[in-house]
Every structure is written in structure tokens, then in C-alpha cells.
Design a protein around this motif. Structure first.
Motif, PDB file in Angstrom:
ATOM      1  N   GLU A 190      40.062 -21.778  -8.735  1.00 19.43           N
ATOM      2  CA  GLU A 190      38.903 -21.759  -9.643  1.00 19.43           C
ATOM      3  C   GLU A 190      38.577 -20.354 -10.144  1.00 19.43           C
ATOM      4  O   GLU A 190      37.854 -20.179 -11.115  1.00 19.43           O
ATOM      5  CB  GLU A 190      37.686 -22.371  -8.939  1.00 19.43           C
ATOM      6  CG  GLU A 190      37.136 -21.456  -7.847  1.00 19.43           C
ATOM      7  CD  GLU A 190      36.601 -22.209  -6.643  1.00 19.43           C
ATOM      8  OE1 GLU A 190      37.082 -23.326  -6.368  1.00 19.43           O
ATOM      9  OE2 GLU A 190      35.709 -21.663  -5.979  1.00 19.43           O
ATOM     10  N   ARG A 221      27.943 -20.055 -15.934  1.00 19.85           N
ATOM     11  CA  ARG A 221      28.967 -19.901 -14.904  1.00 19.85           C
ATOM     12  C   ARG A 221      29.797 -18.677 -15.271  1.00 19.85           C
ATOM     13  O   ARG A 221      30.263 -18.557 -16.404  1.00 19.85           O
ATOM     14  CB  ARG A 221      29.844 -21.153 -14.896  1.00 19.85           C
ATOM     15  CG  ARG A 221      31.010 -21.103 -13.921  1.00 19.85           C
ATOM     16  CD  ARG A 221      32.015 -22.195 -14.254  1.00 19.85           C
ATOM     17  NE  ARG A 221      32.918 -22.475 -13.147  1.00 19.85           N
ATOM     18  CZ  ARG A 221      33.983 -21.739 -12.820  1.00 19.85           C
ATOM     19  NH1 ARG A 221      34.261 -20.645 -13.482  1.00 19.85           N
ATOM     20  NH2 ARG A 221      34.772 -22.105 -11.811  1.00 19.85           N
ATOM     21  N   ASN A 224      33.108 -16.940 -15.342  1.00 20.57           N
ATOM     22  CA  ASN A 224      34.507 -17.341 -15.211  1.00 20.57           C
ATOM     23  C   ASN A 224      35.359 -16.162 -14.764  1.00 20.57           C
ATOM     24  O   ASN A 224      35.159 -15.042 -15.209  1.00 20.57           O
ATOM     25  CB  ASN A 224      35.021 -17.874 -16.545  1.00 20.57           C
ATOM     26  CG  ASN A 224      34.268 -19.114 -16.976  1.00 20.57           C
ATOM     27  OD1 ASN A 224      34.060 -20.037 -16.180  1.00 20.57           O
ATOM     28  ND2 ASN A 224      33.806 -19.133 -18.224  1.00 20.57           N
ATOM     29  N   SER A 261      30.447 -19.168 -19.160  1.00 21.10           N
ATOM     30  CA  SER A 261      30.233 -20.419 -19.878  1.00 21.10           C
ATOM     31  C   SER A 261      28.736 -20.691 -19.912  1.00 21.10           C
ATOM     32  O   SER A 261      28.050 -20.535 -18.899  1.00 21.10           O
ATOM     33  CB  SER A 261      30.927 -21.579 -19.171  1.00 21.10           C
ATOM     34  OG  SER A 261      32.317 -21.430 -19.289  1.00 21.10           O
ATOM     35  N   GLU A 275      26.281 -23.688 -20.610  1.00 18.12           N
ATOM     36  CA  GLU A 275      26.304 -25.136 -20.813  1.00 18.12           C
ATOM     37  C   GLU A 275      25.501 -25.551 -22.047  1.00 18.12           C
ATOM     38  O   GLU A 275      24.576 -24.873 -22.450  1.00 18.12           O
ATOM     39  CB  GLU A 275      25.733 -25.833 -19.576  1.00 18.12           C
ATOM     40  CG  GLU A 275      26.682 -25.784 -18.388  1.00 18.12           C
ATOM     41  CD  GLU A 275      26.169 -26.637 -17.237  1.00 18.12           C
ATOM     42  OE1 GLU A 275      25.952 -27.844 -17.440  1.00 18.12           O
ATOM     43  OE2 GLU A 275      25.966 -26.066 -16.146  1.00 18.12           O
ATOM     44  N   LEU A 308      40.540 -21.746 -19.333  1.00 17.66           N
ATOM     45  CA  LEU A 308      39.305 -22.287 -18.753  1.00 17.66           C
ATOM     46  C   LEU A 308      39.533 -23.691 -18.192  1.00 17.66           C
ATOM     47  O   LEU A 308      38.972 -24.046 -17.151  1.00 17.66           O
ATOM     48  CB  LEU A 308      38.188 -22.279 -19.804  1.00 17.66           C
ATOM     49  CG  LEU A 308      37.810 -20.871 -20.308  1.00 17.66           C
ATOM     50  CD1 LEU A 308      36.736 -20.953 -21.364  1.00 17.66           C
ATOM     51  CD2 LEU A 308      37.360 -19.976 -19.152  1.00 17.66           C
ATOM     52  N   LEU A 313      37.299 -25.992 -15.437  1.00 12.77           N
ATOM     53  CA  LEU A 313      36.096 -26.297 -16.223  1.00 12.77           C
ATOM     54  C   LEU A 313      36.293 -27.603 -16.981  1.00 12.77           C
ATOM     55  O   LEU A 313      37.348 -27.848 -17.551  1.00 12.77           O
ATOM     56  CB  LEU A 313      35.823 -25.198 -17.257  1.00 12.77           C
ATOM     57  CG  LEU A 313      35.465 -23.794 -16.786  1.00 12.77           C
ATOM     58  CD1 LEU A 313      34.760 -23.047 -17.906  1.00 12.77           C
ATOM     59  CD2 LEU A 313      34.577 -23.832 -15.564  1.00 12.77           C
ATOM     60  N   ILE A 339      32.245 -27.781 -21.079  1.00 11.51           N
ATOM     61  CA  ILE A 339      31.762 -26.476 -20.623  1.00 11.51           C
ATOM     62  C   ILE A 339      32.715 -25.376 -21.085  1.00 11.51           C
ATOM     63  O   ILE A 339      32.304 -24.298 -21.507  1.00 11.51           O
ATOM     64  CB  ILE A 339      31.575 -26.488 -19.090  1.00 11.51           C
ATOM     65  CG1 ILE A 339      30.405 -27.437 -18.772  1.00 11.51           C
ATOM     66  CG2 ILE A 339      31.293 -25.082 -18.557  1.00 11.51           C
ATOM     67  CD1 ILE A 339      30.002 -27.493 -17.335  1.00 11.51           C
ATOM     68  N   ALA A 340      34.002 -25.705 -21.058  1.00 16.85           N
ATOM     69  CA  ALA A 340      34.981 -24.739 -21.565  1.00 16.85           C
ATOM     70  C   ALA A 340      34.659 -24.377 -23.019  1.00 16.85           C
ATOM     71  O   ALA A 340      34.848 -23.239 -23.448  1.00 16.85           O
ATOM     72  CB  ALA A 340      36.388 -25.314 -21.457  1.00 16.85           C
ATOM     73  N   SER A 384      32.141 -21.145 -23.972  1.00 17.82           N
ATOM     74  CA  SER A 384      32.395 -19.907 -23.234  1.00 17.82           C
ATOM     75  C   SER A 384      32.399 -18.693 -24.149  1.00 17.82           C
ATOM     76  O   SER A 384      32.651 -18.794 -25.355  1.00 17.82           O
ATOM     77  CB  SER A 384      33.718 -20.003 -22.498  1.00 17.82           C
ATOM     78  OG  SER A 384      34.764 -19.746 -23.385  1.00 17.82           O
TER      79      SER A 384
END
Ligand SMILES: Cc1ncc(COP(=O)(O)O)c(C=O)c1O
Ligand SMILES: Cc1ncc(COP(=O)(O)O)c(C=O)c1O
Ligand code: FES
Ligand code: FES
Lengths: 144, 392, 392
Positions: B125, B284, B286, B300, B302, B337, B342, B346-347, B350
Motif C-alpha cells: 500500500e 490520504r 499516497n 487523494s 475524497e 494509485l 486505491l 479515490i484514485a 489525487s
């Protein structure tokens, strides 16, 4: 990707963003997986679209297309709204890049989807809605 | 717009003045073709060799192991296709990762059509490659492992030393795309057991359209560009003398300043990360939090989509990126991503802010300030955000 | 040395001031990556597209048929390998000539090792390709004809229109290496039935390390450099923006000034040829006397060897070449001179003086003057010359 000034204007100052609590028809198209969802709310009285609002998760041209589409149908009859094509939306925005044309397709479909919801809720037949398939996987047209 | 803040240094960088000054004479005065025998050509010939030496020194290689190319993509293509075609009698299997730059991925996909077999390793991840899976993937027919040094989108730095060791133990050639790592990471090709390494000048304040491939002495490789005898018969074409000079100088500066520059960048980076995390929710980070490029920030957000974020930032004078620049024409979410797990939606939301030598703490504050407003505005428009708010 | 006379314009040329001035902003100011979405990138994007248009206009092509590369060699390799690999299901036979640039020849030889079949057409004593042999060589498996527009060593211009016609009649793709012809010959790719055309900027007062390949719409070709989506997905790599801008401007200038420049060059050339022929014996003009590049002069001087001639000229401030620059490291006599029937010993004593926009009639006189002395001096040293004198 270069957007027209019109697109940028509608992206920056989108018209009719929001929701209508007691909407007569609500339509949602697109797919978050693809990176775009468009939701349209219609307030309809005597066959006239009195108010329209939208919410969009998507790129600049998706937001601009939603905004322009709402402007184009506000105050118009259901028939006129039904006749709104994605090309008319794109033209009103002074054009969209080829890979972004599908964003205007979403706008056209969101309106039709909201009208379908309206026709169902109010048990009104609207010519031309029978054979629309909103699950069409709207491909991004790849420029050649 | 009063100021313009450039936070897309991973896409490209301006040519630094010191770099340009060294390039300048080679356009219109010292224009001799380095392959020519007359004295006008000496200056160009010497300049090219000096650049070669500077690049070699930076990565602990020998001058004769450096070959100039037209950039990172050519270096990547050459490394992969050149090894594949030259070693195809030994085997047809190549190992790479799911998060490589398209210069590697598309080349591997092309080779698959030509009958080669490619294993694309997973990453965790944080974007770190699975060394066990790497070990398990090596077979008798494996001729090449190609794993990038640091990722261009999420900044994660791979355990290159361990990978080099595994490659060596198994007697497989090891290529690394170091386009993003150059100038930020100490590289010694011998210590790290690297057999081939790609770099590109324009990512380190050198000119666009020039790069290099390090090829360990003794490694057999087919040319990608055949023709004249330039580059020790391995890469044809009249040398891009000013470009090569620029690459050499850019590499030299990058390695001389590396410690100071990294320190400054890491400070800025961590401050930017902290301020974003403190001020915006549903986000998030990344990429790996510490094993990451000094200048890379990737979040990212949302419920919103990357392109509208970029456009909004641009309108307030901030240049940033979502995914890699060369695919921003494409609408697919980043393969990197997706590979770190992801979900698609959500990807899509980003943002990469990549810092460089010219960014300041003031700019960080300005960017965070604008970002808070923009993310909020876009979320207010988003039908997805509604739903979440409704649920709470 | 008071002055330096550059007569190796076929090897490379200085970047003209007007060209450099257009390139300048794209190094450190307008440095945006053309693939990016923010406004900083607009200037680079537009500059690249303007260059594409300029190149397209010059050869009667559409903008979308122009793809930027890192130079003539890459364009040649791409054309040959790209067509070969993409059409290999249709056939594996390629036709070219014995006098191509190594960018073509070595690529064809490489493909032969990969199972392709190549016919290398003969040329006559003037370097003109044999059209009957071309016709006779075409077979069902022929996928490509690649014949250079004008030769870099002897300047001979091929009957491209006839070749294009033959290719079209037989439904075979036609590529031409126009690296030397660009700017000196009117080219209309449609009129001439050219499907692919290579060019390079540094031969026409543009920068080194950038070129283009024209690919007719609809022609299927594999990429040579895969990766990002640049160049309509056909040639990956961050665009060399200043280089591309330089190519565009250089092409524009070359085609705007073509008539005047050619007129001047042909005058100089014919004057140089005449003065050499009037003043030195035992010589041979190589290449066609009229179907030749405006700036090309190529003579063989019997009894002497090319390198000593070049060194001697260099010592009096004259830059010239024997054979092509990129192979001057090699000691073999030019394959072009052997192909037009010169015996080895004569091929070794050849000299190319290639004129450009900055040469003058005064320089011609100076060069002839020096050449007479040098040739005489070297012949006095030559055991071969002795013998001849003995015979007389
Ligand atoms: C006819 C011809 N083709 C190809 C090339 C190769 O061009 P470049 O040196 O730009 O790769 C040259 C010059 O070197 C040439 O004269
Ligand atoms: C990791 C990586 N590899 C390769 C490349 C390609 O380099 P270039 O654009 O110089 O061809 C890039 C950048 O574009 C990159 O970030
Ligand atoms: S795209 Fe958004 S498309 Fe299906
Ligand atoms: S909404 Fe899919 S790209 Fe515009």
C-alpha cells in the motif's frame, strides 16, 4: 488540454449548483469509478422547467457542461429540454476537446434521466424516453 | 495573477542559469560536429567527454559506461528492448513492477506482443515492491529485472540495494529507471549492483530532450538507434552537444548540492504534508511516509476529481499535477494509485505537489490556504460528498 | 590563424541567430511540460504545435503527420524498424540502396539478423539509383522502399518522383531520408508519393539533437520509443521544446530563403568546382554534375589520402570532411564512393567541401589556393605519384 474561456467561466462560476429539496425529478448518471457522476434536480410546473440544479463529481468540462446544460433548459418546456443534445451543450461552451466530448453526453443524459424520473413519479408520458439506455458505457472518445 | 507557484518539479524543471551558461557556446559558436577531425570540433568533443565524466562520477561508474540519449524514455526503451533482443537466446522473461513509468510499462507490453514474457510485480500500500515475490518470480529464462529507483507519482523509493543483491545472486541483469531519483539519492552502481540505469536531464534543472543510459561494462545490448559510430557505436546520431553539456552540468550541480537541497526539500515537504493533514479531512497521503523522494507530496482528496482540482489551482496561480504529466491527456486513473490499492473513485481525486529548489515556505502556506478553499468548493458541488454528509 | 573557414556544412551547421532567439525563452522561462494542464504549459504546447505546422507546410503535409524525434538517425531507425515490425505479417522484404546513410544501412543490416530480407540497389557512376533494378526487385513480400533524397557525401539527388511513382504503382510504402535535401529541394510529399520522410534540424542551421519523421496519415507503424502519450501516442518522451522550436524556425527560414540561398550556393559550388578542376590534375568530381545538392563539392585527388588532406587543411584554418562525419572514426573507405565505382585507393583520397549560407567567394579562392599547395605537397611525398611521373 486547452479549454475555451466559456468552459473556464462555467467551471469557475458554475450556474445552478446545488439541490432542490422538493424536486419533481432527479436524475443521476455516470460512475464514480470512471471519475464522473452528474446529478440533476428539476422543478417542473405546467410542462415548464421552472428550476434546475446540479451536483457533479468530475473534471472541469463535466462541471462546465452541467452548468451550461442547466442554463440551456431553465425556463424551457419539457420538449425543448428533451431536444437538448450534447453537441448543443458543447457548442454553447465554444467547443470541448475531443477527449472531453463525453462529458457533454453526461449532461444530456443527466437531464433525460431526471425527466424520466419525473415522468415515472408523475405518470406522464414523455416522447423519446422509452428507448434510452443510461447504462451505456460512455467511452472516452480517443482522438485519432 | 501576481505570482505563479510551480509545484510540478517532477514533471519538469527550468534550466538553471549555471547550466544554461555552459550550454550557450555550443549552439552557434562551438558548433563543430564532435565526430569531425578538424580543430573546430575539439571543443564539442571535449565538452561531450567532460559531461560524460561528470555523469559517471555522480553514479560511481566509468566514463565508458555512460551513453547519451534523448531522454528518460529513450533510455528506458533502449535498456529493455536492447537487453531483450540481445539476450533472447538466453531467455525471454522480464520482471518489472506494476508501478513503472509508461516508458517501461508500454515497452514491456510491446515486447509481450513480440513473444516475450513479462511479470509485473505487485507493490504494497506504500508502493514498495514485494521482494519475496521478486525472488519467486525469477526463473531460468529470466534475462532482466527492471525496477524503478523512485516512483514519479507517489515518490516511494524502492529497496534498490536488496533488489540488486537478488539480481546478482541469480545472475540476472538489473536495470533501474532512476529518472526521478537522480540528484536526490546517493547512487553507486557498483555498491547497488545496478547493470543499467536511466536518467533524464530535464528533471534536474537540465534541458529537455537529453538523458543517458548507464550500461555496465561487458553487458551485451542491441542498439535502439543504429547508424553512425557515435557513443562507441552503441547509439547513433550527431551528438546533441549543448544538451549533453547541460546534462553533465545539471548532474554535477545536483550531486554537489544534494545534501543541502534534500534537507530543505524534506522540511518543505513535511511541512506541506502536515499542514494539509491538519486542515483537510477525508484525505490520504499516497506513497511511503519516509522512504519517499524529498520533494514529493501526493494526496487523494475524497469526493472530488483531480482535473477540476488542477484547474482550480491553476486559476490561483499554482501549477500541480494529478498522475504523471505524460498521461494527463488520458482520463484513466493512475495505474500507480490503483496498484497501491486505491479504489477508482479515490484514485481519481489525487494531487501531486512536487517541490523543487525554487520553492519556499511562504509558497507552502499559500498553497495550503488555497487548497482548503478549493477542496471545500468542489466538495460542495459533489454528489458524493452529500451522501457522506447525509450519513453522518 | 587569422580566419577559420567552415566548409563542412553537410556535417552540421551553426544555429542561426533568428533560430536561437526563438528557442531561448523555452529553457528557463517557458519551461512548462507541454503535456501538463496548467497555464504555464500553454506556451510550450503552442510553440510545439507552431513548429509542427511550420514543418508540415514546408513539405506539403498535414500537421498531424509530423512527429518530432531526436534527429535524423532516430527518424531513420524509426521509419525502417517501425514499418518492418508493424508490417511483418504482410512481408519481410525491404528495398534500399548501397549509398544510404548508416542510419539506414546499419538498421537494415540489423533487421537482416532478425529475419528480414533486404535488397541494396546499385547506383551508377554518378550515384543515381537504377530504376529498372528497383522495379525488378519489388516482390509480393516487399513492404518498404527506402531511398535517400540526396546523398550526404557526393550530393547526388535521386529521381524521387519516379521512385514514388513506382512505389505507389506497386502499393509499397516509400520512405526517404531527406536529411540533406531539406531546405535545398522543393518537397511536396503528396506530389512525390512519399509516405515517410526523415529530417534533422542541425543540417539546416537548427540545433543538434532534434528532427522529425513525416508519416503519411493511415500508415501503420510501430513506435521506436514507447511510453507517455506524447506525439499522438507514437513517440514517447517529454518534448524537447526549445529543440522543436528551433527545428520549426530553421525549416521555415530554409524554405523562405531557398531560392536565394540555392542560387548563391550553386554559384559558389560551381566556381569552386571549376577552380579546382582548372588548377589541379588527376582528380575526379564525385556525384552528378547537375543533379547535386547546391552546396556539395566532392573530389577525389589521386595519390593522396583523405585524412592527411583534412589535417593539412585544418592547419590553414579550413574545416572539411572526407566521407561522412559520423564514420570519420572508421578507416574504411566510404561505401558511397566504392558504390559509384571508385577503386579503393582513389576512394581514400576524397574530399568533401560542403558550402553553407555563410561561405563567400573570397573563401573559395583562399581554399583553392591552399588546396593546390597541399595537394602538391602531399603528392610529392606519395610513392604512387612518383610512379605516374615516371611513366610520363
Ligand atoms: C543523409 C543523412 N541521414 C541521416 C543523418 C543522421 O542525422 P543525425 O545526425 O541528426 O542523427 C545524416 C547526418 O548525419 C545524413 O546526412
Ligand atoms: C520515472 C520516469 N521515467 C521516465 C521518464 C521519462 O523521461 P523523459 O520525459 O525525459 O523521456 C519520466 C518522466 O517523464 C519519469 O518520471
Ligand atoms: S467516463 Fe467518465 S466515462 Fe466513463
Ligand atoms: S467527466 Fe470524465 S472526463 Fe470529463
Amino acid at each position: 488540454m486547452m479549454y475555451s474561456d466559456k468552459v473556464m467561466d462555467h467551471f469557475t462560476n458554475p450556474r445552478n449548483v446545488g439541490e432542490i429539496i422538493d424536486a419533481d425529478g432527479i436524475g443521476e448518471v455516470g460512475n464514480a469509478k470512471c471519475g464522473d457522476i452528474m446529478r440533476m434536480y428539476l422543478k417542473i410546473e405546467d410542462g415548464i422547467i421552472e428550476d434546475v440544479k446540479f451536483k457533479t463529481f468530475g473534471c472541469g468540462s463535466a462541471i462546465a457542461s452541467s452548468s451550461m446544460a442547466t442554463e440551456l433548459i431553465k425556463g424551457k418546456t419539457i420538449d425543448e429540454a428533451m431536444r437538448l443534445t450534447n453537441k448543443a451543450v458543447a457548442d454553447a461552451l465554444d467547443g470541448l476537446p475531443p477527449v472531453k466530448m463525453h462529458c457533454s453526453v453526461l449532461a444530456e443524459q443527466a437531464i433525460k434521466s431526471a425527466l424520466l424520473d419525473y415522468s415515472k413519479k408523475h405518470n406522464i408520458h414523455i416522447e423519446g424516453l422509452e428507448d434510452i439506455n443510461f447504462d451505456d458505457d460512455h467511452h472516452h472518445d480517443i482522438e485519432e | 495573477m501576481t505570482k505563479y507557484i510551480y509545484m510540478d518539479n517532477a514533471a519538469t524543471t527550468p534550466v538553471k542559469k549555471e547550466v544554461f551558461d555552459e550550454m550557450l557556446p555550443f549552439f552557434s559558436e562551438q558548433y563543430g560536429n564532435p565526430s569531425s577531425v578538424y580543430s573546430l570540433a575539439n571543443a564539442s568533443k571535449m565538452a561531450v567527454e567532460k559531461a560524460r565524466e561528470r555523469v559517471a562520477i555522480a553514479i560511481g561508474a566509468d566514463k565508458k559506461e555512460i551513453f547519451f540519449t534523448a531522454g528518460g524514455s529513450e533510455s528506458d526503451n533502449w535498456a529493455i528492448k536492447g537487453i531483450a533482443y540481445s539476450q533472447k537466446k538466453k531467455g525471454n522473461h522480464i520482471i518489472t513492477t506494476k508501478i513503472e513509468h509508461h516508458g517501461i510499462l508500454h515497452t514491456c507490453q510491446y515486447l509481450e506482443k513480440q513473444g516475450f514474457e513479462v511479470t509485473y510485480l505487485d507493490v504494497d500500500e506504500d508502493g514498495i515492491v514485494d521482494l519475496e515475490q521478486l525472488r519467486a518470480s525469477i526463473k531460468d529464462t529470466t534475462i532482466l529485472i527492471s525496477i524503478m529507483f523512485a516512483n514519479n507519482e507517489i515518490g516511494t523509493i524502492q529497496p534498490i540495494k536488496e533488489i540488486g543483491k537478488i539480481a546478482k545472486e541469480n545472475d540476472v541483469l538489473f536495470h533501474t529507471d532512476a529518472v526521478q531519483a537522480m540528484g536526490h539519492v546517493k547512487i553507486d552502481v557498483n555498491d547497488l549492483n545496478i547493470d543499467l540505469l536511466s536518467m533524464s536531464a530535464h528533471k534536474i534543472y537540465g534541458p529537455k530532450g537529453v538523458g543517458a543510459l548507464y550500461i555496465r561494462r561487458g553487458v551485451k545490448i542491441d542498439p535502439l538507434i543504429s547508424g553512425g559510430a557515435q557513443e562507441r557505436n552503441k547509439r547513433a546520431g550527431t551528438e546533441n552537444v549543448p544538451g549533453i553539456v547541460g546534462l553533465g552540468k545539471a548532474v554535477e550541480i545536483a550531486y554537489e548540492n544534494m545534501e543541502d537541497s534534500n534537507k530543505k526539500l524534506i522540511n518543505l515537504r513535511d511541512s506541506l504534508i502536515k499542514k494539509i493533514e491538519d486542515n483537510i479531512d477525508y484525505i490520504r497521503l499516497n506513497g511511503h511516509r519516509t522512504e519517499r523522494l524529498p520533494g514529493n507530496v501526493n494526496f487523494s482528496f475524497e469526493f472530488i476529481e483531480g482535473e477540476s482540482l488542477l484547474l482550480s489551482l491553476d486559476m490561483v496561480g499554482i501549477a500541480a499535477s494529478s498522475g504523471s504529466a505524460c498521461t494527463s491527456g488520458s482520463l484513466d486513473p493512475s495505474h500507480v494509485l490503483l496498484s497501491i490499492g486505491l479504489p477508482h473513485e479515490i484514485a481519481h481525486g489525487s494531487l501531486r505537489l512536487s517541490l523543487g529548489d525554487f520553492n519556499t515556505e511562504d509558497e507552502i502556506d499559500y498553497v495550503v490556504d488555497k487548497l482548503v478553499t478549493i477542496v471545500d468548493r468542489l466538495r460542495q458541488m459533489s454528489p458524493l460528498y452529500d451522501r457522506i454528509k447525509g450519513e453522518n
